[in-house]
Design an enzyme around this catalytic site. Sequence first.
Site, PDB file in Angstrom:
ATOM      1  N   LYS A  81    -158.924  -0.421  25.748  1.00 50.47           N
ATOM      2  CA  LYS A  81    -160.386  -0.229  25.842  1.00 50.47           C
ATOM      3  C   LYS A  81    -160.897  -0.850  27.127  1.00 50.47           C
ATOM      4  CE  LYS A  81    -164.012  -2.496  24.747  1.00 50.47           C
ATOM      5  NZ  LYS A  81    -164.938  -2.109  25.835  1.00 50.47           N
TER       6      LYS A  81
ATOM      7  N   GLU B 209    -168.536 -21.800  33.665  1.00 50.20           N
ATOM      8  CA  GLU B 209    -168.185 -20.648  34.497  1.00 50.20           C
ATOM      9  C   GLU B 209    -169.463 -19.849  34.781  1.00 50.20           C
ATOM     10  OE1 GLU B 209    -165.808 -17.563  32.566  1.00 50.20           O
ATOM     11  OE2 GLU B 209    -164.529 -17.515  34.333  1.00 50.20           O
TER      12      GLU B 209
ATOM     13  N   CYS C 257    -161.865 -14.457  37.350  1.00 51.46           N
ATOM     14  CA  CYS C 257    -161.587 -15.534  36.392  1.00 51.46           C
ATOM     15  C   CYS C 257    -160.966 -16.747  37.086  1.00 51.46           C
ATOM     16  CB  CYS C 257    -160.691 -15.043  35.269  1.00 51.46           C
ATOM     17  SG  CYS C 257    -159.225 -14.220  35.862  1.00 51.46           S
TER      18      CYS C 257
ATOM     19  N   GLU D 225    -156.310 -14.119  28.180  1.00 49.48           N
ATOM     20  CA  GLU D 225    -156.487 -14.551  29.567  1.00 49.48           C
ATOM     21  C   GLU D 225    -157.986 -14.701  29.743  1.00 49.48           C
ATOM     22  OE1 GLU D 225    -157.391 -15.091  32.882  1.00 49.48           O
ATOM     23  OE2 GLU D 225    -156.932 -13.041  33.446  1.00 49.48           O
TER      24      GLU D 225
HETATM   25  P1  NDP Z   1    -166.506 -10.125  27.440  1.00 46.41           P
HETATM   26  O1  NDP Z   1    -165.511 -11.154  27.136  1.00 46.41           O
HETATM   27  O2  NDP Z   1    -167.599  -9.901  26.472  1.00 46.41           O
HETATM   28  O3  NDP Z   1    -165.786  -8.715  27.675  1.00 46.41           O
HETATM   29  C1  NDP Z   1    -164.420  -8.505  27.891  1.00 46.41           C
HETATM   30  C2  NDP Z   1    -163.966  -7.266  27.117  1.00 46.41           C
HETATM   31  O4  NDP Z   1    -164.047  -7.518  25.709  1.00 46.41           O
HETATM   32  C3  NDP Z   1    -164.809  -6.043  27.357  1.00 46.41           C
HETATM   33  O5  NDP Z   1    -164.021  -4.887  27.284  1.00 46.41           O
HETATM   34  C4  NDP Z   1    -165.772  -6.098  26.194  1.00 46.41           C
HETATM   35  O6  NDP Z   1    -166.339  -4.862  25.913  1.00 46.41           O
HETATM   36  C5  NDP Z   1    -164.859  -6.544  25.075  1.00 46.41           C
HETATM   37  N1  NDP Z   1    -165.538  -7.160  23.949  1.00 46.41           N
HETATM   38  C6  NDP Z   1    -166.781  -7.709  23.877  1.00 46.41           C
HETATM   39  N2  NDP Z   1    -167.003  -8.198  22.645  1.00 46.41           N
HETATM   40  C7  NDP Z   1    -165.891  -7.968  21.925  1.00 46.41           C
HETATM   41  C8  NDP Z   1    -165.504  -8.265  20.578  1.00 46.41           C
HETATM   42  N3  NDP Z   1    -166.310  -8.879  19.737  1.00 46.41           N
HETATM   43  N4  NDP Z   1    -164.278  -7.907  20.184  1.00 46.41           N
HETATM   44  C9  NDP Z   1    -163.441  -7.270  21.024  1.00 46.41           C
HETATM   45  N5  NDP Z   1    -163.750  -6.964  22.284  1.00 46.41           N
HETATM   46  C10 NDP Z   1    -164.950  -7.320  22.742  1.00 46.41           C
HETATM   47  O7  NDP Z   1    -167.128 -10.398  28.804  1.00 46.41           O
HETATM   48  P2  NDP Z   1    -168.504  -9.819  29.316  1.00 46.41           P
HETATM   49  O8  NDP Z   1    -168.229  -8.542  29.947  1.00 46.41           O
HETATM   50  O9  NDP Z   1    -169.554  -9.784  28.262  1.00 46.41           O
HETATM   51  O10 NDP Z   1    -168.915 -10.942  30.324  1.00 46.41           O
HETATM   52  C11 NDP Z   1    -169.497 -12.142  29.829  1.00 46.41           C
HETATM   53  C12 NDP Z   1    -168.997 -13.312  30.597  1.00 46.41           C
HETATM   54  O11 NDP Z   1    -167.600 -13.417  30.413  1.00 46.41           O
HETATM   55  C13 NDP Z   1    -169.162 -13.202  32.079  1.00 46.41           C
HETATM   56  O12 NDP Z   1    -170.396 -13.651  32.491  1.00 46.41           O
HETATM   57  C14 NDP Z   1    -168.079 -14.066  32.562  1.00 46.41           C
HETATM   58  O13 NDP Z   1    -168.488 -15.394  32.581  1.00 46.41           O
HETATM   59  C15 NDP Z   1    -166.996 -13.934  31.548  1.00 46.41           C
HETATM   60  N6  NDP Z   1    -165.926 -13.019  31.933  1.00 46.41           N
HETATM   61  C16 NDP Z   1    -164.717 -13.546  32.195  1.00 46.41           C
HETATM   62  C17 NDP Z   1    -163.685 -12.739  32.586  1.00 46.41           C
HETATM   63  C18 NDP Z   1    -162.353 -13.290  32.879  1.00 46.41           C
HETATM   64  O14 NDP Z   1    -161.492 -12.563  33.373  1.00 46.41           O
HETATM   65  N7  NDP Z   1    -162.102 -14.531  32.618  1.00 46.41           N
HETATM   66  C19 NDP Z   1    -163.864 -11.317  32.763  1.00 46.41           C
HETATM   67  C20 NDP Z   1    -165.163 -10.836  32.406  1.00 46.41           C
HETATM   68  C21 NDP Z   1    -166.144 -11.677  32.013  1.00 46.41           C
HETATM   69  P3  NDP Z   1    -167.643  -4.411  26.695  1.00 46.41           P
HETATM   70  O15 NDP Z   1    -167.496  -4.733  28.133  1.00 46.41           O
HETATM   71  O16 NDP Z   1    -167.603  -2.963  26.478  1.00 46.41           O
HETATM   72  O17 NDP Z   1    -168.772  -5.152  26.070  1.00 46.41           O
END
Ligand code: NDP
Length: 772
Positions: free
Chosen positions: A189, A388, A296, A262
Amino acid sequence: MNVRDIFETMDYGPAPEDAKDARAWIEDRGGIAGHFINGTWSDLRHDFDTKNPATGEVLAGVTKGTDAEVAKAVAAARKAQPKWAKDAKARAKIMYAIARLMQKNARLLAVMETLDTGKPIREARDIDVPLTIRHFYHHAGFAQLMDSALPDAEALGVCGQIIPWNFPLLMLAWKIAPALAMGNTVVLKPAEYTPMTAMIFAEICTNAGVPPGVVNIVTGDGETGAALVQADVDKIAFTGSTAVGRLIREETAGSGKALSLELGGKSPYIVFDDADMDSAVEGLVDAIWFNGGQVCCAGSRLLVQEGIADRFYAKLKARMDALRMGDPLDKCIDIGAIVDPVQLQQITDMVAANTAGETYQSGAPEGCFYPPTLITGLAPSDTLMQEEIFGPVLAATTFRTPAEAVGIANNTRYGLAASVWTENVNLALDLAPKLVSGIVWINATNLMDAAAGFGGVRESGFGREGGWEGLQGYTRPKGKAAKLTPPAAFTSDDGTPADPLDRTAKLYIGGKQTRPDGGYSQPVFNKSGKLLGHASIANRKDLRNAVEAMSAAKGWSKSTGHLRAQILYYIGENLSARAAEFAARINALTGTKQGTAEVEAAIDTLFTWAAWADKHDGAAKGVPIRGVALAMNEPVGNIGILTDDTRPLMGLIDPMGPAIAMGNRITAVASEAFPLAATDFYQILDTSDVPAGVVNILTGPHADLAPHMAAHGNIDAVWSFSSADVSGVIEAKSISNLKRTWVNNGTSREWPSSTWRAQSTEVKTIWIPYGE
Ligand code: NDP
């Protein structure tokens, strides 16, 4: 006007990349990004938009996957898996074809990535896409080698994979390539903001001859992700925020699904006063302004040695003023757009809420852009030094000595990456093992490669992606696990002592025999109902004391493998001298004749781990830079262990051997039904020069101690081989510090040496570029 004036007034002209082909690609496919299930596009709907964040234009409609659609994709993956797993060499060929087709479509992929994420085309073209292709090539090779190099490994089955928006294509590769190489099928996804390059990838899969059902892509939002977590998959591989990672850990607890996380980071970027300052400033451009800081492993915490701080900040500010920000499709742009107005608001709010230090910002265009920001003079505990931000914001502080730098660097709940800048190679190599993080870059930053493991410790998650170590997350040892039946302790109505002496075994904490905090003990009988002795009942206070003892024994983790080998041999020798006594004890406890065999197995296991103690070497990875990436095996730290109840002695020795050989400190809870062999073992430990606190042994009900063990913030991993039903509670409670867990889900099997070693170590990747 002289030449100097010309240089100083010269500006960059626009160098726009043409997005015509990418837009046409979307239009030709009906303007929808949706599901690719069982080799065909299915259930395509325009449920929400995906936009180009730089302009706000709608790129495509996106289908929000329902539970039923997720289930359909998982069923397709399940059906396709056995055949896909059969022929590793055929997989290799198909994966090479994927890599080739990606090369052929490199420009389309790069432009699409830029349109969807807002990242500069320069980055998408020169970093994201080449690294993605490299990942498929490298892992095609792993498929080719699987049968010969990993003869005992097999695929897990169906993997659910959830990725974020910051590197949509690269994260797809990090997830899909190892899974496919090892014979798994996948349902991936993409993030709701950035599904587009996954669509091109799906088409490439078809053209490369990937059989239907092997790669499935389901688009949607967090709810679709949640449905995938609940679905009938064998593993969830997640990259994203720590908050959602925690949620997924809790939701998969007790399900038997494998999990890799991760997660986020707050990685330190340490600059010593002898560093090449210009290089260190340029490194920072990559560390915190690469992908607008939405990385990240971004070097988002700057630690500068006090004596050079003012000069360094001045150089940095001058460099910030020269950064070009704007249309991501312009090849001269350094920093593009923030992925979405929601993320922009989050960054804006976090910086606005900060009142500490001094904030310096260079300019940004109107729209979904955030200016490069430097906040100096922060204290290590300030919110912006701890949380972060996931944007182009650098939080800075100073330090005086290397020891202080390490202290501040490690003062975080995360542990993903760290950069060290100094011209003194001795200092850099001294610091690298002291930094609590999965990756260390020396005089470099943000280096990544398919051959080198990437991943974190602490709340940055667990599991590695890339390299041989990354394959472990997509395989399991061949062979079936047997159902574990809890042995019943013997009971008695009369309780006549088998031995007239009062034998109440205490707990073993910090090298001392200690009375249990609660003051309770339980009788232990033999098969004919005679009292063998009493075993103490440990409570959570005893556990806390044991954790303190483990933490105080940190020196063990720094000791040489040579020393640990000698101590393990010594334990084996001392057990051997008392073999008959232990065998008799085991027979009395279990009412069987397994004693002699069990003691022999224990001695052999101790000698084997003595042998391994100084031989579990790391590796020097041949990454495509002028330099090496060292894979260093480090101990995990403090490990809590619930031992196998059925084998009173081997239950302890099996996990103790590898754990302490690799430099961990352990607290083991003895067999619940037959605790007295482990308590007899105290004397062996005492006479074998095992330092106090390295091995702590508790007795008592596993179900009572398991949740406390899992929730304890200073335990780094929990292993359970117990026949009590504790796997679910351990995984659920482990979210406190996102510790590693290794639980048996009510089954038992013989684990190969490679699994014990992998569970007993963290692989730290240390990047060492060289050359003048
Ligand atoms: P999320 O952790 O919410 O998203 C990562 C993935 O998980 C996306 O595909 C998201 O879907 C999906 N997801 C969201 N909620 C669920 C759930 N309950 N169960 C399963 N999958 C889920 O990150 P965000 O995109 O909301 O970003 C929020 C914050 O996270 C950022 O501000 C940043 O600080 C951090 N972040 C960290 C990352 C890293 O690599 N360490 C990467 C991205 C974000 P969808 O996007 O469709 O909502």
